[in-house]
Scaffold this active site. Structure first.
Site, short mmCIF file in Angstrom:
data_model
loop_
_atom_site.label_atom_id
_atom_site.label_comp_id
_atom_site.label_asym_id
_atom_site.label_seq_id
_atom_site.Cartn_x
_atom_site.Cartn_y
_atom_site.Cartn_z
N LYS A 46 27.38 33.46 32.08
CA LYS A 46 27.49 32.13 31.71
C LYS A 46 27.57 31.18 32.76
O LYS A 46 26.56 30.36 32.73
CB LYS A 46 28.84 31.77 31.03
CG LYS A 46 30.07 32.18 31.94
CD LYS A 46 30.52 33.60 31.32
CE LYS A 46 31.52 34.16 32.17
NZ LYS A 46 32.52 35.23 31.53
N LYS A 71 30.74 27.96 30.01
CA LYS A 71 30.56 28.05 28.67
C LYS A 71 30.38 26.74 27.65
O LYS A 71 29.62 26.95 26.76
CB LYS A 71 31.67 28.79 27.95
CG LYS A 71 31.67 30.09 28.43
CD LYS A 71 32.99 30.82 28.63
CE LYS A 71 33.16 32.47 28.98
NZ LYS A 71 34.39 32.95 29.00
N ARG A 84 26.44 49.18 42.24
CA ARG A 84 26.65 48.81 43.56
C ARG A 84 27.07 50.19 44.25
O ARG A 84 26.51 50.36 45.43
CB ARG A 84 27.71 47.65 43.51
CG ARG A 84 28.12 47.37 45.09
CD ARG A 84 29.06 46.08 44.91
NE ARG A 84 30.09 46.47 43.74
CZ ARG A 84 30.92 45.51 42.95
NH1 ARG A 84 30.81 44.25 43.66
NH2 ARG A 84 31.62 45.69 42.16
P1 NAP Z 1 32.73 44.29 36.35
O1 NAP Z 1 33.64 45.34 35.58
O2 NAP Z 1 33.04 43.89 37.63
O3 NAP Z 1 31.05 45.08 36.60
C1 NAP Z 1 30.28 44.60 37.35
C2 NAP Z 1 29.25 45.70 37.58
O4 NAP Z 1 28.15 45.10 38.21
C3 NAP Z 1 29.61 47.03 38.34
O5 NAP Z 1 29.18 48.21 37.54
C4 NAP Z 1 29.07 46.83 39.69
O6 NAP Z 1 28.60 47.92 40.23
C5 NAP Z 1 27.99 46.26 39.37
N1 NAP Z 1 27.18 45.41 40.50
C6 NAP Z 1 27.89 44.48 41.15
N2 NAP Z 1 27.11 44.14 42.29
C7 NAP Z 1 26.05 44.66 41.95
C8 NAP Z 1 24.60 44.78 42.94
N3 NAP Z 1 24.51 43.94 44.08
N4 NAP Z 1 23.84 45.54 42.31
C9 NAP Z 1 23.92 46.38 41.36
N5 NAP Z 1 24.92 46.68 40.72
C10 NAP Z 1 26.03 45.64 41.12
O7 NAP Z 1 31.98 43.08 35.40
P2 NAP Z 1 32.29 43.02 33.96
O8 NAP Z 1 33.37 42.38 33.48
O9 NAP Z 1 31.57 43.87 33.53
O10 NAP Z 1 31.25 41.43 33.84
C11 NAP Z 1 29.86 41.58 33.92
C12 NAP Z 1 29.25 40.31 33.72
O11 NAP Z 1 29.68 40.15 32.13
C13 NAP Z 1 29.83 39.02 34.35
O12 NAP Z 1 28.78 38.00 34.36
C14 NAP Z 1 30.74 38.44 33.36
O13 NAP Z 1 30.90 37.19 33.58
C15 NAP Z 1 30.22 38.61 32.07
N6 NAP Z 1 31.39 38.96 30.96
C16 NAP Z 1 32.50 39.71 31.05
C17 NAP Z 1 33.42 39.72 29.80
C18 NAP Z 1 34.61 40.48 30.37
O14 NAP Z 1 35.49 40.58 29.52
N7 NAP Z 1 34.65 41.34 31.05
C19 NAP Z 1 33.15 38.88 28.93
C20 NAP Z 1 32.05 38.15 28.79
C21 NAP Z 1 31.09 38.16 29.90
P3 NAP Z 1 29.64 49.15 40.84
O15 NAP Z 1 30.23 49.74 39.33
O16 NAP Z 1 29.20 50.34 41.13
O17 NAP Z 1 30.91 48.47 41.21
N1 HSE Z 2 36.45 35.97 32.24
C1 HSE Z 2 36.17 35.64 30.97
C2 HSE Z 2 37.31 35.15 30.04
C3 HSE Z 2 35.40 36.60 30.20
O1 HSE Z 2 38.44 35.52 30.75
O2 HSE Z 2 37.34 34.61 29.07
C4 HSE Z 2 34.55 36.35 29.10
O3 HSE Z 2 33.69 35.60 29.15
#
Ligand code: NAP
Ligand code: HSE
Length: 432
Positions: free
Chosen positions: A105, A205, A46
């Site tokens: 998910k 999930k 972003r």
């Molecule tokens: P995050 O830390 O908020 O990172 C989101 C990323 O997406 C950032 O790099 C952001 O850019 C980018 N982004 C957002 N809007 C965008 C756009 N319009 N165009 C291009 N890039 C964009 O999220 P995360 O925790 O990594 O989670 C990512 C995914 O994984 C989600 O679907 C979440 O449900 C899933 N997930 C997360 C976890 C966990 O433990 N965190 C576990 C399982 C699944 P910027 O860096 O420039 O802001």
């Molecule tokens: N927000 C999610 C959690 C990330 O707390 O389990 C993993 O899917």
């Protein structure tokens, strides 16, 4: 250009950064698979000006996801944003003949049927191991390792954020809002943590696991869902006194005529395995017709555990490509054998009821009469003596198994009693 498989990523946040680190620091097990070689060609974010913990070289980080989708050197798109257009990006990538790996998910639970069909039609793959239970390879286990089983039930702690909050509330390590803020700092929570605490994340999930385990076609919206927002320190305290721990569980099980599927806080006996899954850890207990009971536990959220699952999908895709294998998405297409979610009112459960009642003769009798009128049998009653302040006392009732629909009617009737102050708090009880 090398023979490396071209990766295009959308998102370089918590999980995306972990994926780049794992790919750049490929462990020996990955290096031994010599046909697995990746090149990160484009990464859309972003804010291109933001400082990053990884170095990707000049021109790789771009501001527009279309630059990833339209890059002919990108063969696999890794979507790791959780952003609103994620569904359109995944669909566009598949339609363009690129395989996709995602941790999203919400998109898989809601649009999976359409996206799996597109992938099958285009002869590409859609992989989503990281979408459920972070680093635990539960999707792979259900799709492959347990494929010979008829799954009978599945009980999961599928949300790391809520398990982290409940664990720390149980340990009296702070209040709900402060602990949620810590979960956000640790990178466990969704960008909007409402999805975590409301149970919606766990319901998505569960919809995904249920499609694989039971061939259901319903989405998270078809699953009964209650979050942890109303759980108070006093609920946890009363539960503890009775020998129970409160957890947010996602449950699916075969019942006559369908699959009972629900997400809500439950009381589990202190000594049950799922009661002892702490902090951001996840766990899934599966009962299969051939294997019996199996419990999978591990880190369910966070940077490296989730990245581990994403990279496992990438390696599987690379190996399949190298072997010239066709798409493996066929098992995700549910045809004539589709199963349906059963109505929540028909579930038969035990209940913990807590209410503040006037300290007067006949109150317990009134509550007991309403329960009896709804065919609900009481297992135990706990009433505390009045403290120095207030005219009401806490009354706790634990029931035998009762029908959910009858319990809801009984709770409405008890809520209407003048001697009950502030309504009934209800927590379902579960044996695992
Ligand atoms: P995050 O830390 O908020 O990172 C989101 C990323 O997406 C950032 O790099 C952001 O850019 C980018 N982004 C957002 N809007 C965008 C756009 N319009 N165009 C291009 N890039 C964009 O999220 P995360 O925790 O990594 O989670 C990512 C995914 O994984 C989600 O679907 C979440 O449900 C899933 N997930 C997360 C976890 C966990 O433990 N965190 C576990 C399982 C699944 P910027 O860096 O420039 O802001
Ligand atoms: N927000 C999610 C959690 C990330 O707390 O389990 C993993 O899917």
């Amino acid at each position: 250009m090398s023979n490396a498989i071209g990766i295009g990523m959308i998102g370089l946040g918590t999980v995306g950064t972990g994926v780049v680190q794992l790919l750049q620091d490929a462990p020996s097990a990955m290096r031994r698979r010599r046909h697995v070689d990746f090149a990160i060609r484009r990464v859309a974010v972003r804010d291109v000006g933001k400082a990053r913990d990884v170095d990707l070289g000049a021109g790789v980080v771009v501001a527009d996801a279309r630059q990833v989708l339209e890059d002919p050197s990108v063969q696999i798109v890794v979507e790791l944003t959780g952003a609103a257009p994620a569904y359109e990006w995944i669909r566009a990538a598949l339609q363009a003949g690129k395989s996709v790996v995602t941790a999203n998910k919400a998109v898989i639970a809601l649009h999976g049927a359409e996206l799996f069909a597109i992938a099958l039609d285009r002869g590409v793959d859609l992989m989503f191991e990281a979408s459920v239970a972070g680093g635990i390879p539960i999707i792979r286990s259900l799709r492959n390792g347990l494929v010979a089983n008829r799954v009978e039930s599945l009980h999961g702690i599928l949300n790391g954020t809520t398990n982290y909050i409940l664990t720390r509330m149980t340990r009296r390590e702070g209040d709900y809002a402060d602990i949620l803020a810590d979960a956000q700092k640790e990178g466990y929570a969704e960008p909007d943590p409402t999805a975590d605490v409301s149970g919606a994340d766990a319901a998505s999930k569960l919809a995904i696991l249920s499609r694989i385990a039971f061939h259901t076609t319903g989405t998270a919206a078809d699953i009964y869902c209650e979050g942890i927002e109303r759980i108070e320190a006093s609920d946890i305290e009363f539960a503890g006194e009775l020998g129970y721990t409160i957890k947010l569980l996602a449950i699916a099980r075969l019942v006559p005529g369908g699959v009972e599927a629900r997400v809500h806080p439950v009381m589990l006996r202190h000594d049950s395995q799922l009661a002892n899954i702490h902090a951001e850890q996840n766990a899934i207990e599966i009962v299969g017709s051939a294997v019996g009971t199996q419990v999978f536990t591990g880190a369910g959220a966070g940077k490296m555990p989730t990245a581990s699952a994403v990279v496992a999908d990438l390696v599987e895709l690379a190996e399949r490509k190298s072997a010239g294998a066709s798409t493996a998405i066929g098992d995700m297409i549910v045809g004539d054998e589709a199963a349906h979610f059963a109505p929540m009112e028909d579930a038969e459960l035990r209940y913990f009821l807590r209410m503040q009642v006037a300290d007067q003769p006949g109150v317990l009798a009134q509550v007991a009469r309403i329960l009896a009128e709804h065919q609900i049998s009481i297992s135990s009653v706990l009433q505390k003596e009045r403290g120095l302040q207030g005219d009401t006392v806490p009354l706790v009732i634990v029931t035998h198994k009762a029908r959910e629909g009858s319990m809801q009617q009984a709770v409405s009737a008890i809520d209407g009693l003048a001697l009950v102050d502030g309504g009934v708090r209800l927590i379902r009880m579960e044996t695992t």
